[in-house]
Design a protein around this motif. Structure first.
Motif, PDB file in Angstrom:
ATOM      1  N   GLY A   1       0.721  -0.979  -0.185  1.00 37.66           N
ATOM      2  CA  GLY A   1       0.020   0.036  -0.025  1.00 37.66           C
ATOM      3  C   GLY A   1       0.716   1.214   0.029  1.00 37.66           C
ATOM      4  N   GLU A   2       0.240   2.420   0.072  1.00 34.76           N
ATOM      5  CA  GLU A   2       0.868   3.492  -0.001  1.00 34.76           C
ATOM      6  C   GLU A   2       1.369   3.974   1.440  1.00 34.76           C
TER       7      GLU A   2
ATOM      8  N   ARG B   1       6.583   8.004   7.160  1.00 35.47           N
ATOM      9  CA  ARG B   1       7.225   7.253   6.261  1.00 35.47           C
ATOM     10  C   ARG B   1       7.939   8.026   5.354  1.00 35.47           C
ATOM     11  N   LYS B   2       6.942   8.800   4.524  1.00 37.27           N
ATOM     12  CA  LYS B   2       7.259   9.437   3.317  1.00 37.27           C
ATOM     13  C   LYS B   2       8.198  10.537   3.661  1.00 37.27           C
TER      14      LYS B   2
ATOM     15  N   PHE C   1      10.120  10.630   6.513  1.00 35.64           N
ATOM     16  CA  PHE C   1      11.382  10.104   6.720  1.00 35.64           C
ATOM     17  C   PHE C   1      12.350   9.521   5.344  1.00 35.64           C
ATOM     18  N   VAL C   2      11.671   9.029   4.368  1.00 33.85           N
ATOM     19  CA  VAL C   2      12.330   8.760   3.248  1.00 33.85           C
ATOM     20  C   VAL C   2      12.888  10.210   2.627  1.00 33.85           C
ATOM     21  N   ARG C   3      12.014  10.946   2.459  1.00 32.16           N
ATOM     22  CA  ARG C   3      12.554  12.549   1.910  1.00 32.16           C
ATOM     23  C   ARG C   3      13.838  12.842   2.661  1.00 32.16           C
ATOM     24  N   LYS C   4      13.793  12.926   3.822  1.00 31.53           N
ATOM     25  CA  LYS C   4      14.846  13.274   4.873  1.00 31.53           C
ATOM     26  C   LYS C   4      16.208  12.337   4.400  1.00 31.53           C
ATOM     27  N   ALA C   5      16.229  11.316   4.334  1.00 29.32           N
ATOM     28  CA  ALA C   5      17.205  10.287   4.275  1.00 29.32           C
ATOM     29  C   ALA C   5      17.805  10.689   2.653  1.00 29.32           C
TER      30      ALA C   5
END
Length: 116
Positions: free
Chosen positions: A79-80, A85-86, A88-92
């Protein structure tokens, strides 16, 4: 406890399927043939009666190309991502893309991450 164990197994199966799909996909095109997909399900003890498999295949292979995009399959299963989480992924990603080029070469990943 039973529900938690069942839930953990479900997550393990989905993650394991994704990794298995990557191993089976020798030419790295992110597609699996019907035979490879069927074998992956057997490896993870997700055997489906033939009639049900055919129905599943018709849904997954909507382009009628006789192959399934396993990225889309795993996305459908997971799923989306939620907003946390989005973010966190952007920051990484921003940390990895320190040159602000919009892509991250493996050399840059190695500078920031050690798998040991």
């Amino acid at each position: 406890i039973y529900r938690e164990t069942r839930s953990k197994r479900g997550v393990w199966v989905i993650r394991g399927l994704g990794k298995y799909f990557q191993q089976v996909d020798k030419n790295r095109n992110y597609f699996l043939s019907q035979a490879a997909f069927k074998e992956a399900l057997k490896v993870f003890h997700l055997e489906i009666p033939e009639g049900d498999f055919e129905s599943l295949w018709l849904i997954l292979d909507d382009s009628k190309s006789d192959k399934v995009d396993y990225g889309e399959f795993t996305h459908a299963m997971f799923g989306e991502m939620n907003e946390y989480r989005k973010a966190f992924v952007r920051k990484a990603y921003m940390k990895l893309d320190f040159n602000k080029t919009g892509s991250v070469p493996m050399v840059d990943v190695r500078k920031c991450y050690c798998a040991k």
